[in-house]
Motif scaffolding. Structure first.
Motif, mmCIF file in Angstrom:
data_model
loop_
_atom_site.group_PDB
_atom_site.id
_atom_site.type_symbol
_atom_site.label_atom_id
_atom_site.label_comp_id
_atom_site.label_asym_id
_atom_site.label_seq_id
_atom_site.Cartn_x
_atom_site.Cartn_y
_atom_site.Cartn_z
ATOM 1 N N HIS A 171 0.860 -1.187 0.000
ATOM 2 C CA HIS A 171 0.000 0.000 0.000
ATOM 3 C C HIS A 171 0.895 1.235 0.000
ATOM 4 O O HIS A 171 1.860 1.316 0.773
ATOM 5 C CB HIS A 171 -0.899 0.032 1.236
ATOM 6 C CG HIS A 171 -1.674 1.315 1.353
ATOM 7 N ND1 HIS A 171 -2.739 1.615 0.542
ATOM 8 C CD2 HIS A 171 -1.516 2.388 2.180
ATOM 9 C CE1 HIS A 171 -3.222 2.806 0.869
ATOM 10 N NE2 HIS A 171 -2.491 3.295 1.861
ATOM 11 N N VAL A 172 0.578 2.187 -0.887
ATOM 12 C CA VAL A 172 1.311 3.449 -0.966
ATOM 13 C C VAL A 172 0.306 4.574 -0.770
ATOM 14 O O VAL A 172 -0.687 4.669 -1.511
ATOM 15 C CB VAL A 172 2.032 3.603 -2.318
ATOM 16 C CG1 VAL A 172 2.759 4.942 -2.383
ATOM 17 C CG2 VAL A 172 3.015 2.453 -2.521
ATOM 18 N N GLN A 173 0.538 5.405 0.215
ATOM 19 C CA GLN A 173 -0.372 6.508 0.514
ATOM 20 C C GLN A 173 -0.426 7.497 -0.649
ATOM 21 O O GLN A 173 0.590 7.829 -1.262
ATOM 22 C CB GLN A 173 0.077 7.224 1.796
ATOM 23 C CG GLN A 173 -0.870 8.307 2.256
ATOM 24 C CD GLN A 173 -0.375 8.968 3.536
ATOM 25 O OE1 GLN A 173 0.775 8.841 3.901
ATOM 26 N NE2 GLN A 173 -1.265 9.673 4.209
ATOM 27 N N HIS A 174 -1.625 7.971 -0.950
ATOM 28 C CA HIS A 174 -1.793 8.911 -2.057
ATOM 29 C C HIS A 174 -1.099 10.237 -1.712
ATOM 30 O O HIS A 174 -1.203 10.753 -0.602
ATOM 31 C CB HIS A 174 -3.289 9.161 -2.303
ATOM 32 C CG HIS A 174 -3.542 10.169 -3.389
ATOM 33 N ND1 HIS A 174 -3.296 9.908 -4.718
ATOM 34 C CD2 HIS A 174 -4.006 11.459 -3.323
ATOM 35 C CE1 HIS A 174 -3.600 10.968 -5.437
ATOM 36 N NE2 HIS A 174 -4.030 11.929 -4.616
ATOM 37 N N GLY A 175 -0.400 10.793 -2.697
ATOM 38 C CA GLY A 175 0.241 12.091 -2.525
ATOM 39 C C GLY A 175 1.559 12.055 -1.787
ATOM 40 O O GLY A 175 2.097 13.110 -1.432
ATOM 41 N N VAL A 176 2.109 10.867 -1.544
ATOM 42 C CA VAL A 176 3.384 10.785 -0.834
ATOM 43 C C VAL A 176 4.483 11.375 -1.719
ATOM 44 O O VAL A 176 4.476 11.207 -2.943
ATOM 45 C CB VAL A 176 3.703 9.329 -0.448
ATOM 46 C CG1 VAL A 176 3.907 8.464 -1.672
ATOM 47 C CG2 VAL A 176 4.905 9.260 0.460
ATOM 48 N N ALA A 177 5.419 12.107 -1.114
ATOM 49 C CA ALA A 177 6.439 12.831 -1.872
ATOM 50 C C ALA A 177 7.532 11.897 -2.376
ATOM 51 O O ALA A 177 7.799 10.852 -1.770
ATOM 52 C CB ALA A 177 7.057 13.920 -0.998
ATOM 53 N N PRO A 178 8.186 12.266 -3.469
ATOM 54 C CA PRO A 178 9.340 11.472 -3.936
ATOM 55 C C PRO A 178 10.480 11.536 -2.922
ATOM 56 O O PRO A 178 10.575 12.469 -2.115
ATOM 57 C CB PRO A 178 9.735 12.154 -5.256
ATOM 58 C CG PRO A 178 8.545 12.950 -5.666
ATOM 59 C CD PRO A 178 7.871 13.364 -4.395
ATOM 60 N N VAL A 179 11.339 10.553 -2.982
ATOM 61 C CA VAL A 179 12.530 10.530 -2.131
ATOM 62 C C VAL A 179 13.764 10.492 -3.014
ATOM 63 O O VAL A 179 13.689 10.096 -4.190
ATOM 64 C CB VAL A 179 12.536 9.314 -1.184
ATOM 65 C CG1 VAL A 179 11.408 9.390 -0.179
ATOM 66 C CG2 VAL A 179 12.463 8.010 -1.978
ATOM 67 N N ALA A 180 14.898 10.941 -2.470
ATOM 68 C CA ALA A 180 16.172 10.834 -3.178
ATOM 69 C C ALA A 180 16.793 9.500 -2.799
ATOM 70 O O ALA A 180 17.206 9.307 -1.650
ATOM 71 C CB ALA A 180 17.095 11.992 -2.802
ATOM 72 N N ALA A 181 16.839 8.585 -3.736
ATOM 73 C CA ALA A 181 17.306 7.236 -3.418
ATOM 74 C C ALA A 181 18.081 6.646 -4.584
ATOM 75 O O ALA A 181 17.858 6.995 -5.745
ATOM 76 C CB ALA A 181 16.124 6.321 -3.074
ATOM 77 N N ASP A 182 18.998 5.774 -4.229
ATOM 78 C CA ASP A 182 19.675 4.936 -5.211
ATOM 79 C C ASP A 182 18.769 3.719 -5.430
ATOM 80 O O ASP A 182 18.552 2.922 -4.517
ATOM 81 C CB ASP A 182 21.043 4.510 -4.674
ATOM 82 C CG ASP A 182 21.851 3.718 -5.682
ATOM 83 O OD1 ASP A 182 21.317 2.732 -6.215
ATOM 84 O OD2 ASP A 182 23.021 4.061 -5.909
ATOM 85 N N ARG A 183 18.224 3.583 -6.629
ATOM 86 C CA ARG A 183 17.224 2.533 -6.876
ATOM 87 C C ARG A 183 17.750 1.143 -6.496
ATOM 88 O O ARG A 183 17.052 0.364 -5.849
ATOM 89 C CB ARG A 183 16.802 2.537 -8.344
ATOM 90 C CG ARG A 183 15.844 3.660 -8.719
ATOM 91 C CD ARG A 183 15.382 3.485 -10.166
ATOM 92 N NE ARG A 183 14.309 4.404 -10.507
ATOM 93 C CZ ARG A 183 14.509 5.625 -10.989
ATOM 94 N NH1 ARG A 183 15.749 6.068 -11.146
ATOM 95 N NH2 ARG A 183 13.487 6.407 -11.284
ATOM 96 N N ASP A 184 18.956 0.841 -6.915
ATOM 97 C CA ASP A 184 19.499 -0.490 -6.651
ATOM 98 C C ASP A 184 19.744 -0.712 -5.172
ATOM 99 O O ASP A 184 19.372 -1.758 -4.611
ATOM 100 C CB ASP A 184 20.798 -0.693 -7.432
ATOM 101 C CG ASP A 184 20.568 -0.751 -8.930
ATOM 102 O OD1 ASP A 184 19.434 -1.086 -9.347
ATOM 103 O OD2 ASP A 184 21.511 -0.447 -9.686
#
Length: 380
Positions: free
Chosen positions: A243-256
């Motif tokens: 479940h992902v909350q609607h409107g949650v902000a992007p994060v700065a992440a290394d995908r891998d």
């Protein structure tokens, strides 16, 4: 909190004030005791010796002042010597004790401690620092020994299995069948996984693992991580929901690397959740950041084990966890990578048999490419 007036500097100033006060007190006591007698003697001599009364009075005053000053100076010198002797002995004894303890710590004795000298806040803080250092070194040494023992144990089983099969093949007891090849390949994969995990946690904790941070929507991270393990969950008869909350902000992440974080948490949850159980992966807003949660309905964790679950090779139940096939450092890798992302990770459980929840908090921020891992985690 240590008072700013309890330092060694303040005590030295107090000692100097005591020297001055002792001299003044001696002068105040000696002057009325010595002055009148000396003055009387000179007046009596004035009646029988030549010279004016004023001259004898001045001589009497000078004599009384000299005696008073000499006694006051002597009292000050004695007080100064006594205070200096006491202070030097206490400081020397304290420094000697600290030096001896430091030498023992350097030689590997981490159980020794310094007694606070109580001669100044600086010395007390130094003693606390030495004791803290000894305690941390002792814990690190214990962790190192446990690490070496666990690595030896992890290596012993696959190496012994491979060696046993090779001996059996050489002696003709065993044939190189597909089943034998699968066993050998599985044990070799176990060794490879252990080596990769050790390398990953070492590089992450040392700050040698660069991160390619880019803006990523939490929903993408959750979906990719869940997709990667759905087959394993299906074979283990464990239900995985997201479940992902609607409107949650992007994060700065290394995908891998962050995918590795969620993957390790999901693998850990699957190992400790029996068939018919459920694991839930969610992402939601939390303050100015995003909170990722992996919650399972499995075996749970006792309260005394929670502070240690992110330590390398720490196992709540060694025999049980080795049977589950984990290397014992998956959660250590999780913490190292989360800290490198500027986040925090924690574990919660209501107790044995009541499931466990792992929470990862990441700040929501704009990405800057090729951020280095700043630091590794701090151990208890």
């Amino acid at each position: 909190m240590v008072s700013r007036f309890s330092g060694i500097g303040s005590r030295l100033v107090a000692a100097m004030v005591l020297v001055v006060v002792s001299g003044g007190l001696a002068a105040w006591l000696v002057a009325p005791a010595v002055g009148p007698g000396v003055f009387r003697q000179h007046l009596e001599r004035a009646a029988h010796e030549p010279g004016s009364l004023a001259a004898h009075a001045l001589e009497a005053f000078a004599s009384a002042s000299t005696v008073t000053l000499a006694v006051a100076l002597g009292a000050s010198v004695m007080t100064s010597l006594v205070i200096s002797l006491v202070m030097s002995r206490r400081v020397g004894s304290s420094l000697g004790g600290m030096s001896a303890v430091a030498a023992q710590v350097a030689s590997g004795r981490f159980d020794v401690r310094v007694v606070q000298p109580r001669i100044g806040s600086e010395f007390d803080e130094l003693a606390d620092a030495i004791n803290g250092m000894a305690g941390r070194l002792g814990r690190n040494e214990e962790m190192r020994r446990r690490l070496m023992a666990d690595i030896a144990h992890e290596l012993r089983t696959p190496v012994a299995t491979i060696a046993g099969y090779l001996d059996a093949l050489e002696e003709g007891v065993e044939e190189l069948t597909p089943a034998t090849t699968d066993v050998l390949r599985a044990q070799a994969s176990r060794l490879t996984r252990l080596a990769d995990d050790l390398s990953a946690v070492a590089r992450a904790e040392s700050g040698a693992m660069p991160l390619d941070l880019v803006p990523v929507h939490p929903g993408e991270l959750v979906e990719v991580a869940a997709h990667a393990v759905r087959a394993q969950y299906a074979s283990g008869a464990v239900r995985l929901t997201t479940h992902v909350q609607h409107g949650v902000a992007p994060v700065a992440a290394d995908r891998d690397r962050f995918g590795q974080v969620l993957g390790n948490l999901l693998d850990n949850a699957l190992r400790h959740t029996p068939a018919g159980g459920e694991v839930r992966l969610t992402a939601q807003r939390c303050g100015n950041g995003v909170r990722f949660t992996v919650a399972d309905s499995g075996e749970g964790i006792e309260a005394e084990h929670l502070p240690h679950v992110f330590e390398r090779f720490y196992r709540v139940d060694s025999a049980r966890d080795r049977g589950h096939g984990g290397s014992g450092i998956g959660l250590a890798i999780v913490r190292a990578l989360v800290v490198a992302h500027g986040g925090a990770v924690s574990a919660f459980s209501a107790g044995a048999g009541r499931g466990a929840t792992f929470v990862v908090d990441l700040p929501a921020r704009a990405a800057r490419h090729r951020w280095p891992a700043l630091a590794g985690p701090h151990h208890p």
